[in-house]
Structures are given as structure tokens and as C-alpha cells.
Motif scaffolding. Structure first.
Motif, PDB file in Angstrom:
ATOM      1  N   GLU A 284      11.963  20.993   4.062  1.00 54.07           N
ATOM      2  CA  GLU A 284      12.727  19.484   4.151  1.00 54.07           C
ATOM      3  C   GLU A 284      13.709  19.234   5.202  1.00 54.07           C
ATOM      4  O   GLU A 284      14.152  20.292   6.116  1.00 54.07           O
ATOM      5  N   GLU A 285      13.744  17.891   5.876  1.00 51.08           N
ATOM      6  CA  GLU A 285      14.486  17.642   6.990  1.00 51.08           C
ATOM      7  C   GLU A 285      15.715  17.164   6.359  1.00 51.08           C
ATOM      8  O   GLU A 285      16.040  16.757   5.425  1.00 51.08           O
ATOM      9  N   LEU A 286      16.924  17.860   7.321  1.00 42.79           N
ATOM     10  CA  LEU A 286      18.229  17.473   7.009  1.00 42.79           C
ATOM     11  C   LEU A 286      18.476  15.869   6.734  1.00 42.79           C
ATOM     12  O   LEU A 286      19.159  15.313   6.024  1.00 42.79           O
ATOM     13  N   SER A 287      17.863  15.355   7.992  1.00 45.90           N
ATOM     14  CA  SER A 287      18.410  13.774   8.062  1.00 45.90           C
ATOM     15  C   SER A 287      17.791  12.864   6.815  1.00 45.90           C
ATOM     16  O   SER A 287      18.436  11.776   6.417  1.00 45.90           O
TER      17      SER A 287
ATOM     18  N   GLU B 196      24.417   7.516  10.357  1.00 46.27           N
ATOM     19  CA  GLU B 196      24.529   8.970  11.231  1.00 46.27           C
ATOM     20  C   GLU B 196      23.658  10.147  10.843  1.00 46.27           C
ATOM     21  O   GLU B 196      23.262  10.815  11.833  1.00 46.27           O
ATOM     22  N   ILE B 197      23.581  10.164   9.684  1.00 43.73           N
ATOM     23  CA  ILE B 197      22.825  11.331   9.117  1.00 43.73           C
ATOM     24  C   ILE B 197      21.280  10.930   9.458  1.00 43.73           C
ATOM     25  O   ILE B 197      20.638  11.763  10.052  1.00 43.73           O
TER      26      ILE B 197
ATOM     27  N   GLN C 190      15.365  18.453  15.463  1.00 42.91           N
ATOM     28  CA  GLN C 190      15.379  19.717  16.188  1.00 42.91           C
ATOM     29  C   GLN C 190      16.664  20.367  16.103  1.00 42.91           C
ATOM     30  O   GLN C 190      16.814  21.634  16.639  1.00 42.91           O
ATOM     31  N   CYS C 191      17.595  19.644  15.580  1.00 46.64           N
ATOM     32  CA  CYS C 191      18.990  20.191  15.579  1.00 46.64           C
ATOM     33  C   CYS C 191      19.194  21.040  14.381  1.00 46.64           C
ATOM     34  O   CYS C 191      18.592  21.121  13.444  1.00 46.64           O
TER      35      CYS C 191
ATOM     36  N   LEU D  20      28.381  16.127  11.908  1.00 47.76           N
ATOM     37  CA  LEU D  20      28.591  14.810  10.797  1.00 47.76           C
ATOM     38  C   LEU D  20      29.917  14.859  10.421  1.00 47.76           C
ATOM     39  O   LEU D  20      30.740  13.890  10.112  1.00 47.76           O
ATOM     40  N   LEU D  21      30.480  16.350  10.134  1.00 45.50           N
ATOM     41  CA  LEU D  21      31.863  16.201   9.857  1.00 45.50           C
ATOM     42  C   LEU D  21      32.804  15.612  10.896  1.00 45.50           C
ATOM     43  O   LEU D  21      33.654  14.957  10.601  1.00 45.50           O
TER      44      LEU D  21
END
Lengths: 396, 538
Positions: B261-264, B298-299, B305-306, B315-316
Motif C-alpha cells: 500500500e502507498e502511504l499517501s 498534504e498527505i 518514493q518517500c 506530515l507532523l
């Protein structure tokens, strides 16, 4: 007169008064009591003691609290009590001519209004009775009241006012006439709510949204009468801090009217959906303005902003010859505990808290007055006042 | 035929708006009818497509009238009756989306086909406009409602929380919540008929009672936040937004990307049930909506690739910066501007408890300005007492009254400072109920009214009265016991009695003299300008 025969050597009242000034203590005492010191061996008449007792009882009731808080609830009852007491004074006090009676009533009246200044109904009834006495006197004398009253410019310039009139002539039938007239006044007072109620259907159509504030017995009767034939919705603003609107809402909903209770803060928010605003008042002032429960001015401004008609249901005994300019006497305050209770503790000593009871509503914001004699515009109030009260009585 | 198509489209649009057709339009209409008779077979498919489009348009126009809410008066309002999947958070603040989502009720054609047809139509219209010039143009507002490609298509979905009287919408929401495993909160008490389109919840039945322990679906920080919202422990626009952002920070810290899964994308999906849950606890405020939009943006902007740790730290920091810029520094800027407006000897009236206004007054007091404050309060929340405590602690001399006494106290007042919950795009100020009343009475007494509001509370919505979109609080709050008697204790038993506890109201811009924001001091009517500038920046 009966009393005359009971006390053959009683001197007329006004002679007694001259003596009392030297001998009575400094506190203001009713002339009726002082006259007791000068009767002969006959004991003081029971009727007089009875009368003074009643007056004192009435005054203490007034002092304890105005309408709504003391035992005398509601202006209508207060008006009736006052008129009944005045009738008793007229019947039982000692007087020989109209001037004496008026003097007695005026003195008692000053004490009554001093006991509770915010209760203007008392003062209004006293002025009504004084006007009745003047009328009856004029009728007994044979001159028509209207020509005497009419302050034509010519008369003002030539005669310098009504100073010749001193009401000292004695008429035998005056007492009976005065008492009869006061009885008529009492009947009128009893019928005020019904008269106002009967006009309800002329002003409320079906499917309306009506807004009111606080609790007014007149408006309650008005709406309940209209609800017999029409279906409409009522929004009641609760009127903090006493929240009398709650009682009004429960009473209306028990009569089957769709009622909603809102907070005072929501008055403007809800006003756009309201078709009419119907309120009661404590006093109607001489310029057509109102002295009503606090929050009414905001309600009137919101109604003006949305061009909603503001209807005031006020019986005629609430009409008072005062103007709103006297800052000291207009407002009445109650304990700030209602607003910021003692449980708030530390901040209480550093904060000013106000809890005014009344609001002034200027006549430009009012659309219609509905009274027991019909509907009027606020600009007509001055006329009604000149019919009900004599200008000399405006200052008791 | 392409030419004929776009003409009928414009005419149909003008017709449905009820506008008088101009002479040229009538001529064109007659020509069209003749053409249609000739090319009946050829245009059959296309006109049926038009018919469907007209039907949908008619349905959409009926829907807003039916739900008794005022249709938003923005360029191309298209309120789709059946809301598409996007989360209710975005629904609370409808976003001018750059893509036009396909309406769900078009089973006949697939999405791609419809998009292609629409694009073709739009190009044809653009071409025809170049040809025609000024002659025979349809009515100008018809032009404005022209195909969405001319202006930014503002496709609005009516948020769920103002469609409570529509059983379809309620069912859809129930299904969505079931999917997300969030309990549905039920309405309480008799609702006044004017507000049957809004929810009315009871404070005694918080949503968290229906959740199992431990809750696997919802992060515990969010559960705690939801409870704090619904019980009124965290109240006030700024406080709620900050609490929300902190809770999201906690969520991000505890988040791990599942494999493949991708975080974004996954994180955004994870946030959706949380937002639904919070919405159920208490409807989201405009400031919260804007904050959520920002976080989601932002997300989704995190490059794929981060690495996870980096992304989380990024994000924080973003959230930290948002809070700092939009709330803390904005408050400082607003205080700086406001202090110019406070002079010595002023008597300032404030209403309720606005964190921003309290901050301004405390700052002004520290800068040695001499003034005194009148705090106006109202039942049932009585928030003014909190403001009173804070001001008295600082040493400011205060007076305290209830809102019904405001006409008594106003002749003494020289200025009125009000806080805002949101500033709407048509210049109306949405704030705690009673604010509009204070502004009204102040206007009647000619006292200047200043509203203080940060720019992150500016909202794209428009509203003209306090009915269409509001929040109904627990009606039992109105019950009070005086002298041992509780008048409204059994209000539920009386069938014709209703209690109304509104939370917000809108103040018209003519009552407000000045709005002090972190961008400067602007009149109320400049809010859409600020919004436009903000959008361009983003």
C-alpha cells in the motif's frame, strides 16, 4: 350622612388637620388616624380602624413585591384591589366635599405609589378615581365637563387656568354618585381581559407563526381564544433570568396550541419566520412607548428589521401619564444573584452584575395597541390619556 | 448537427430557468424543430442523451426546493440527490472540485462515454460562440450556467447533515457507517417542524456508549476526542480545530503502512472513518473542515518514493506549522491590528467566550490600554462566565449581564468585539446564536461592531438565514429549576410543546462594520476576495 349622626360633636375634618401638625409625631400618618385623637368620649369608629388597617395591609403587600412576586399577582388584580380600596375610602372615610375626598385620596395615593414605584397600575387607578370625582362634582354642579376641560387659548389667556375651582361645594348626592361611578370602573376592570380576548380572531389568521416573550396573562387569553377557531404556531422566548416564558409555553400547549420555547439569544435568528409579534407590557407610557419586561426592546428591533408587525395587548388601566425620561425612576433592578449566582465565588467581588427588570420600547417600533376599548395606533395614546386622566392629576 | 445540439442545450437551460426566450432564440428553436424532424434517426441517440440530461437537471432543481433548503447561489449549483462516496467531511464544506464527478444515476452510459460526449459538446459550443459573436446570445446568466469548463466547475453535494428529512440520504449514510463500522447516532426528542432537516442529539447518549471496547476500527485518541466534542468539554472553533489536529498527529505517529500500500492513499482512507465518527459525535465546524482538507492535501502530495519515517515526520511538521501559522501567529497579528482600535476610556462589549477576543483584550491590557469590558452571556450555555473568569484573572474590570439586558447596557458601550465561527462567502458571519442580536441592537444604538476572525475560518458556503444549516443542541438544556419548580420537566409528554436549542446564527453584513483578520482589516463583503486569493495561492 350616617357618620354625622353617630358623632354629633365631631368637627369637620379639615379643622382637625390644623391641630395635628403640632401634636402628632414626625412620621407621616394618615389624616384618618390623626382625627381619632380629637373625638370625644365616643370610641374611635370601627369602620375607620378597619379602613386604616386595610390600607396598611395593602401597602405592606405592595412593599413586599410587585406583580408576579408578591401575593398580589398580576396588574389586573392590583388594579382591582386598588379600586376596591379607593371605593372603601370614599364610602367610609370622613369627607364633606369633593375637595376633601380628593385630598384624602391623593395623600393615600402618594403613599401607595411610594411603596412600590414600579407598580404604576396603582397610580393609574388613583388618577382615574380622581377624575371620576371631578366629573361627578361637575355634573352635580350642573356645568358640563367638556367646556370646563377644554383649555381653549382664549380661556387660558383670560382666566389663567382652572384655579377658581376648589371643589368645596357640598352636594348631598355626591358620595352615592362617586361610589356608583367607581363601581362602574370596577365592572370595566373585570371585563378588560374578555374585551381584549374577543378581538383575537380579527388579528390572527390560520397557519401563522406568532412570537411572544415572557408571560402575559392578557396575551395568553388572547391566543387561547384565537386557538378555539384557528390553528397557528406560537414561539415563546423564555426571557431569562426568570424564565417566565416556560410557564406561558406549558399553559399554551395544554390548550392545544403548537408551541416552541426558544432562548433569548435566538430571537433574531428565528424572527425571519415569524408573521406577527404579540406581547404584553407592564406599562404604556404617555408617549406611546412601553415599559415592558427586559428583552422586549431587542424583540421590537428584530421585528422592525424584518418588518414584522408588533402588537401590544394592554388594557387601559396600564396607561400611565409618565414619560420615560426620568432615568432614576424608570429602571428597577433585582438581586444580581439571578444572573451570577453566589456559587461563582471568587469573581463575584470583582465584577459588576446588573439585573434590570424592565426595558423601554420607543413608540416607533410598535404597530398596534389592542386594548379593551379597541385597537389604536401608538400616536393616539395621548388622546386616550386626556380622556382618562385630568392634567392636574398627573403629579399626585 | 453539433451546432443544433449546443443551441438546444442553451435554450433548454434558459427554459428550465424560466427565462423569457429572446426573439433570436425562438427563431432558432423553430429551426431546430425542423432540423430535428429531418434528422430524427441520426439524432435519436444524442437527443435521448439530452433528454436524460434535462431530466437529471430537473430532478436536481427539484431536490433542493424539496428539502426546504435554499439552493446555494453559486455559479453552477448541481446538488446531486444521491451523494457519491466522498466522505462527509468534505461534504460539510463543499469543495470546488476541478474534476466533474459522474452523477450516479446514469446507468445507461459508462463514465468514459459521458465524459467524451460532454467534452465534444463543450468544444462545439466554444466553436459556435466564436462564430456567432453578439447576435443571438442567450441570456447572460444562462451563459454563466454554461458548461462547467468555462468557469471552475463547482459541483456541490448537499451535505448529509442538512438532509435528515430525506429517508434516502439517511439510509445511504447508515450503510456507509456500517461499512466503516461506526455506530449511527439516533435523533432525540420532538423536533420543531422548521428544523426537521437537521439532527438533534441528546448529550446523555454519547456515541461512545455504542462502541465496543477496545475499538479496533477507531484510534483511541479519536474516540476520546469524539467524546470530548459530544459532551461539550472541548468547545469553541479554535479549540476544536487544535484538538483535532493534535489527535491526527497522534494517529500519524501510530500509523504503519500496510504492505503493498502507498502511504499517501492508505492514510487518507484510514482517516475517513475517523472523520465520520467525529461527525456523528458532533457536526464538524467550518474550521475543522478546512483543516481536514489541508491535511488530506498534504498527505496525497507525499511522493511515493518517500520513506515512511520521513513521510510521517514531514506530515507532523506540516500540522505543527499549520497550527502555528493559522492559529497562533494569526492571533498575534489580529491582536496587533485590534489594539490600534482600542483607545483609552473605551467600554468594550463582548459576547460569550471567544478565545480570540479574550486574547486581544488581554494583550491590550498588557499594553497598558485603559478600558473596561462588559461581558454579555446567554442561556443555556453560559459561556460568558468562562470569559469573565479569564478577564478578571488578568485584572480587567468587568461587568456581566444577560443578553436580555443588552438594550439597558448598550448606551454605555463604545465598541462591540465579536468572535466568529466562520465567515461565509456572501459576507455573512456565522457565530454563536445571539451574536446577530447583539449586532442588531448595537446598530440601533450606533455602536461600531468589529468581528475578529482568522482566515482559516473562511468558508465557501453561502447562507442567508439561520435555518437551512445549523446545529441543534440537546433540547433538555433549556429546562431550568427555579424556586423548586421545573416548568418544562415533562415537555416530552406534551404533544404540542417543542424546545429549540440553536447553536449558531448568521449575522448580515450590514450590521458588521469591520472584520479584523490576520491579513488586515477588511469589510465583511471582501470575504470572497480573500477566498479567491487563497485559492490562487494554493
Amino acid at each position: 350622612m350616617r357618620r354625622r349622626h353617630n358623632h354629633p360633636d365631631v368637627v369637620p375634618n379639615h379643622f382637625h388637620r390644623q391641630h395635628t401638625h403640632t401634636q402628632t409625631p414626625s412620621c407621616p400618618v394618615s389624616p384618618l388616624i390623626s382625627s381619632r385623637f380629637y373625638t370625644t368620649t365616643m370610641p374611635a369608629p370601627d369602620k375607620e380602624i378597619d379602613l386604616t388597617e386595610r390600607i396598611e395591609a395593602f401597602l405592606s403587600d405592595l412593599k413586599r413585591g410587585g406583580s408576579g412576586t408578591g401575593p398580589l399577582r398580576g396588574s389586573a388584580e392590583m388594579a382591582r384591589e386598588t379600586t376596591a380600596l379607593l371605593r372603601r375610602i370614599a364610602a367610609q372615610a370622613r369627607w364633606s366635599n369633593a375637595g376633601d375626598l380628593m385630598e384624602i385620596i391623593r395623600t393615600e395615593g402618594r403613599r401607595m405609589t411610594a411603596a412600590q414605584p414600579s407598580e404604576t397600575t396603582v397610580g393609574n387607578m388613583i388618577r382615574r378615581v380622581l377624575k371620576i370625582i371631578r366629573e361627578e362634582y361637575a355634573r352635580s354642579r350642573g356645568s358640563s365637563e367638556e367646556t370646563d376641560q377644554q383649555e381653549s387659548l382664549h380661556k387660558l389667556l383670560t382666566s389663567g387656568g382652572l384655579s377658581e375651582e376648589n371643589f368645596r361645594q357640598h352636594f348631598a348626592a355626591l358620595k352615592a354618585n362617586v361610589i356608583e361611578a367607581i363601581n362602574e370602573l370596577l365592572t370595566e376592570l373585570e371585563g378588560t381581559t374578555d374585551n381584549i380576548k374577543m378581538q383575537a380572531l380579527e388579528h390572527i389568521h390560520s397557519n401563522e407563526v406568532i412570537m411572544t416573550i415572557g408571560r402575559s396573562r392578557t396575551v395568553e387569553a388572547f391566543l387561547k381564544d384565537a386557538a378555539r377557531k384557528r390553528k397557528f404556531h406560537v414561539i415563546v422566548a423564555e426571557c431569562a433570568p426568570f424564565c417566565q416564558g416556560h410557564k406561558m409555553a406549558t399553559s399554551l400547549s395544554e390548550a392545544g396550541i403548537e408551541t416552541t420555547v426558544i432562548t433569548d439569544a435566538a430571537i433574531f435568528a428565528v424572527m425571519s419566520r415569524v408573521n406577527k409579534v404579540i406581547i404584553g407590557t407592564q406599562t404604556v407610557l404617555a408617549n406611546g412607548g412601553l415599559r415592558a419586561v427586559n428583552g422586549t426592546h431587542t424583540l421590537a428591533l428584530a421585528a422592525k428589521h424584518h418588518s414584522t408587525p408588533l402588537i401590544v395587548c394592554a388594557p387601559m388601566f396600564k396607561l400611565s401619564p409618565q414619560f420615560p425620561n426620568e432615568e432614576d425612576t424608570f429602571h428597577k433592578f433585582v438581586s444580581p444573584h439571578e444572573v451570577l449566582p453566589f456559587t461563582e465565588g471568587e469573581i463575584l467581588s470583582k465584577v459588576n452584575v446588573h439585573c434590570p427588570v424592565f426595558d423601554y420600547v420607543p413608540p416607533e417600533l410598535i404597530t398596534l395597541f389592542i386594548s379593551n376599548i379597541g385597537g389604536h395606533a401608538p400616536s393616539y395614546i395621548y388622546r386616550l390619556m386626556s380622556e382618562l386622566y385630568h392634567p392636574e392629576d398627573h403629579e399626585l | 448537427t453539433r451546432d443544433g445540439l449546443c443551441n438546444t442545450d442553451d435554450i433548454e437551460r434558459s427554459k428550465t430557468e424560466g427565462k423569457e426566450l429572446t426573439k433570436e432564440e425562438k427563431q432558432r428553436l423553430r429551426k431546430e424543430k425542423k432540423q430535428q424532424k429531418k434528422n430524427k434517426e441520426k439524432n435519436d441517440e444524442k437527443t435521448s442523451h439530452e433528454g436524460e440530461k434535462k431530466k437529471n437537471k430537473k430532478k436536481k432543481e427539484e431536490q433542493p426546493a424539496g428539502s426546504a433548503s435554499q439552493p446555494p447561489a453559486q455559479p453552477s449549483p448541481k446538488a446531486v440527490p444521491a451523494p457519491a462516496p466522498p466522505p462527509p467531511a468534505a461534504a460539510a464544506v463543499p469543495v470546488p472540485a476541478s474534476e466533474a464527478p459522474a452523477p450516479a444515476d446514469k446507468p445507461a452510459k459508462s463514465k468514459a462515454d459521458l465524459k467524451a460526449e460532454r467534452r465534444a459538446r463543450q468544444e462545439a459550443e466554444r466553436a459556435s460562440k466564436g462564430k456567432k459573436g453578439d447576435v443571438g446570445q442567450p441570456a447572460p446568466t444562462g451563459k454563466l450556467k454554461a458548461p462547467p469548463s468555462e468557469l471552475q466547475p463547482v459541483v456541490k453535494r448537499l451535505p448529509e447533515h442538512v438532509q435528515v428529512d430525506n429517508p434516502e440520504v439517511v439510509k445511504k449514510l447508515a450503510k456507509k457507517l456500517e461499512r466503516q463500522q461506526i455506530p449511527l447516532r439516533s435523533d432525540y426528542g420532538y423536533k420543531v417542524s422548521l428544523f426537521s432537516h437537521l439532527h438533534q442529539y441528546s448529550r446523555k447518549a454519547p456515541l461512545t456508549q455504542q462502541l465496543g471496547i477496545p475499538s479496533t476500527v477507531i484510534h483511541p485518541a479519536i474516540v476520546r476526542l469524539g467524546l470530548q466534542y459530544s459532551q461539550g468539554i472541548v468547545a469553541g472553533s479554535n479549540a476544536r480545530s487544535v484538538a483535532l489536529l493534535h489527535a491526527f498527529q497522534q494517529v500519524i505517529r501510530d500509523y504503519t503502512t500496510p504492505p503493498n500500500e502507498e502511504l499517501s492513499r492508505d492514510l487518507v482512507n484510514k482517516l475517513k472513518p475517523y472523520i465520520s465518527f467525529l461527525n456523528q459525535c458532533r457536526p464538524l465546524s467550518a474550521s475543522m473542515g478546512n483543516a481536514i482538507k489541508y491535511i488530506k492535501k498534504e498527505i496525497s502530495n507525499i511522493p511515493s518514493q518517500c520513506k515512511e519515517e520521513e513521510a510521517k515526520i514531514k506530515l507532523l511538521n506540516c500540522i505543527e506549522r499549520y497550527i502555528n501559522e493559522k492559529i497562533v501567529l494569526a492571533a498575534k497579528a489580529i491582536a496587533k491590528y485590534s489594539i490600534e482600535k482600542i483607545s483609552d476610556g473605551d467600554v468594550i462589549l463582548v459576547y460569550g467566550c471567544s478565545s480570540l477576543v479574550n486574547h486581544i483584550l488581554c494583550e491590550a491590557f498588557e499594553k497598558k490600554r485603559k478600558f473596561r469590558v462588559i461581558v454579555v452571556d446567554s442561556r443555556p450555555r453560559l459561556e460568558g462566565r468562562e470569559a469573565l473568569r479569564r478577564l478578571v484573572q488578568k485584572g480587567i474590570s468587568c461587568t456581566y449581564v444577560l443578553i436580555s439586558a443588552v438594550s439597558y447596557i448598550l448606551p454605555e458601550v463604545s465598541k462591540v468585539f465579536l468572535g466568529a465561527h466562520a465567515l461565509l462567502a456572501n459576507g455573512y458571519v456565522m457565530s454563536r446564536v445571539g451574536t446577530s442580536q447583539i449586532a442588531l441592537v448595537a446598530k440601533a444604538f450606533n455602536v461600531p461592531v468589529l468581528v475578529c476572525c482568522e482566515t482559516y475560518k473562511f468558508c465557501e458556503r453561502v447562507q442567508t438565514d439561520s435555518f437551512v444549516s445549523n446545529e441543534l443542541d440537546d433540547p433538555d438544556d433549556l429546562i431550568v429549576t427555579r424556586k423548586g419548580k421545573t416548568q418544562l420537566e415533562h415537555w416530552q409528554k406534551v404533544p404540542s410543546l417543542g424546545l429549540l436549542n440553536l447553536v449558531y446564527d448568521v449575522t448580515p453584513p450590514d450590521f458588521v462594520d469591520l472584520v479584523i483578520t490576520d491579513l488586515g482589516m477588511i469589510p465583511c463583503t471582501s470575504v470572497p476576495v480573500v477566498l479567491r486569493v487563497k485559492n490562487v495561492d494554493q
